[in-house]
Design an enzyme around this catalytic site. Structure first.
Site, PDB file in Angstrom:
ATOM      1  CB  CYS A  12       5.104   5.055  10.116  1.00 34.77           C
ATOM      2  SG  CYS A  12       3.505   4.218  10.034  1.00 34.77           S
ATOM      3  NE  ARG A  18       5.609   6.656   6.573  1.00 34.59           N
ATOM      4  CZ  ARG A  18       5.963   7.794   7.138  1.00 34.59           C
ATOM      5  NH1 ARG A  18       7.150   8.320   6.853  1.00 34.59           N
ATOM      6  NH2 ARG A  18       5.144   8.414   7.972  1.00 34.59           N
ATOM      7  CG  ASP A 126       3.506  10.423   5.012  1.00 38.55           C
ATOM      8  OD1 ASP A 126       2.811   9.543   4.475  1.00 38.55           O
ATOM      9  OD2 ASP A 126       3.070  11.208   5.868  1.00 38.55           O
TER      10      ASP A 126
HETATM   11  P1  4NP Z   1       2.030   6.355   7.723  1.00 39.57           P
HETATM   12  O1  4NP Z   1       1.300   7.356   6.699  1.00 39.57           O
HETATM   13  O2  4NP Z   1       2.616   7.195   8.819  1.00 39.57           O
HETATM   14  O3  4NP Z   1       3.065   5.706   6.878  1.00 39.57           O
HETATM   15  O4  4NP Z   1       0.970   5.398   8.214  1.00 39.57           O
HETATM   16  C1  4NP Z   1       0.354   8.300   7.093  1.00 39.57           C
HETATM   17  C2  4NP Z   1      -0.937   7.909   7.329  1.00 39.57           C
HETATM   18  C3  4NP Z   1      -1.894   8.855   7.672  1.00 39.57           C
HETATM   19  C4  4NP Z   1      -1.527  10.177   7.775  1.00 39.57           C
HETATM   20  C5  4NP Z   1      -0.223  10.565   7.553  1.00 39.57           C
HETATM   21  C6  4NP Z   1       0.722   9.617   7.206  1.00 39.57           C
HETATM   22  N1  4NP Z   1      -2.508  11.134   8.086  1.00 39.57           N
HETATM   23  O5  4NP Z   1      -2.170  12.335   8.111  1.00 39.57           O
HETATM   24  O6  4NP Z   1      -3.670  10.789   8.344  1.00 39.57           O
END
Ligand code: 4NP
Length: 153
Positions: A12, A18, A126
């Site tokens: 991800c 995710r 997300d």
């Molecule tokens: P992930 O979610 O890609 O599912 O781990 C996110 C975690 C952090 C951020 C964005 C999406 N962020 O912008 O810090």
């Protein structure tokens, strides 16, 4: 001795919401002696961190402990290590493909929800900026996709 297991990487953006869930869910469905399931993020801003507490909680609610995981960033070397690379959304898919240097590497990459609908290119939303309902939804989507994946792989 080299690792003869089938190597699967869930990817991800941050590797804290995710893909840690995808890793934990698929690990629970496969024999760890035969399958090595890991995860990574295309972004590097959370390297070394525990999964998001909301992911830890939804996993725990479903009987899965993901607190042994620490965030890592996807790197080009992962194309050699892994046999299958699953992206959570289109942006991550495109970012992974952009790092590939040949067709063999590109062919390893797929959208995880295409396990459910192979031509859908649907995204795992997300959940980072939302509430815990978003994490329940992510869990359900990934559990469905990983059940199908575990049966076919
Ligand atoms: P992930 O979610 O890609 O599912 O781990 C996110 C975690 C952090 C951020 C964005 C999406 N962020 O912008 O810090």
């Amino acid at each position: 001795m080299s690792d003869k297991r089938i190597n699967i990487l869930m990817v991800c953006l941050g590797n804290i919401c995710r893909s840690p869930l995808a890793q934990g869910i698929l690990q629970q469905k496969l024999n760890p002696k035969k399958y090595n399931v890991q995860s990574a993020g295309t972004g590097g801003f959370h390297i070394g961190k525990l999964p998001d507490i909301r992911s830890i909680n939804v996993a725990r609610k479903n009987g899965i402990d993901i607190t042994n995981q620490r965030a890592a960033q996807f790197s080009v070397a992962d194309f050699d290590t892994y046999d299958y690379i699953f992206a959570m959304d289109t942006e991550n898919y495109n970012n992974i493909i952009a790092l590939a240097t040949n067709q063999v590497q590109k062919d390893k990459v797929a959208m995880i929800l295409n396990e459910i609908n192979p031509i859908g290119n649907a995204e795992v939303p997300d959940p980072y900026y939302g509430g815990s309902k978003g994490f329940d939804n992510v869990y359900t989507l990934l559990d469905t996709a990983c059940s199908i994946l575990a049966k076919r792989i």
